[in-house]
Scaffold this motif. Structure first.
Motif: not given
Length: 254
Positions: A194, A216, A218, A220-221
């Motif tokens: 982010t 890192t 995502d 969304q996970h």
């Protein structure tokens, strides 16, 4: 993944950016009416407008979780407008400069504690009260912890202390909520990509003093993990879940 009842209501704090925004968008997609809370109203309004354009239900409310009156006003609006609250995702949080402890000002310490501990407590308390008195009784509270609620990074005493406190609050709320059908769990997130964690891609100070780029994951996970927790029946609870980049330095940190 569970599909939520369209009439269910969820609150997301810190919904204007990062993890909060991703989770809010996922819960909207799941069919929740989502109350978007945060200090900056502009990104909340933007997300609410996008939701309405997609046929989803969203309400933007400017809120400072550090302020008891602001939190009380938020929950009063939820109760008045939506009638109930089924899921509260307490996500708003901040960090402090990564400096040796003796270089940290009390104001920097206090700012983190006011947001990450007092702010979470105020929202948990208000959600607990609403869920306890609403009919049918009950609901789910999900706190955004961190892997720092278990293991610190170098020069992170305010953030680490605050997240350890959130872990204790989560467990206490889970216990206290049993008789009222209120479930409480925590998601501990490591290196979700982010705006706040973009620095990981350039190098982060490690326990041995070396600067290293960290993997890192995502965001969304994370959103889908919260969606899973939110979609469970109240007879089941994820007390603690860790979602992290597989190869990041956590299990072997230090």
């Amino acid at each position: 993944m569970s599909t939520s009842n369209p009439t269910k209501v969820a609150l997301v704090t810190g919904a204007g950016s990062g993890i909060g925004r991703a989770v809010a968008k996922q819960l909207l997609k799941d069919g929740f009416t989502v109350v978007l809370a945060g200090r900056r109203i502009e990104p909340l309004n933007e997300l609410a407008e996008q939701a309405r354009a997609a046929g989803q239900q969203a309400l933007a409310v400017s809120t400072d979780v550090r302020d008891p009156a602001s939190v009380e006003a938020l929950f009063a609006q939820i109760e008045q407008t939506c009638g109930r609250l089924d899921v509260s995702f307490n996500n708003a949080g901040i960090g402090a400069p990564a400096v040796p402890m003796d270089e940290l000002s009390f104001e920097q310490w206090k700012n983190v504690i006011d947001t990450n501990v007092n702010g979470v407590f105020l929202c948990v308390r208000a959600a607990f009260g609403l869920m306890r008195r609403q009919v049918p009784q009950g609901g789910r509270i999900i706190n955004n912890g961190s892997i720092s609620s278990h293991t610190p990074r170098l020069f992170s005493s305010p953030y680490t202390a605050s997240k350890h406190a959130v872990l204790g609050l989560t467990k206490s709320t889970a216990l206290d909520g049993r008789q009222y059908n209120i479930a409480c769990g925590q998601i501990d997130i490591g290196n979700a990509l982010t705006e706040m964690t973009e620095r990981m891609t350039h190098g982060v100070l490690q326990a041995n003093g070396v600067l290293a780029v960290e993997p890192t994951v995502d965001v969304q996970h994370v959103a889908e993990a919260v969606s899973y927790m939110a979609g469970l029946p109240l007879s089941a609870n994820v007390l603690n879940m860790t979602v992290m980049a597989s190869s990041m330095p956590f299990v072997g940190r230090g």
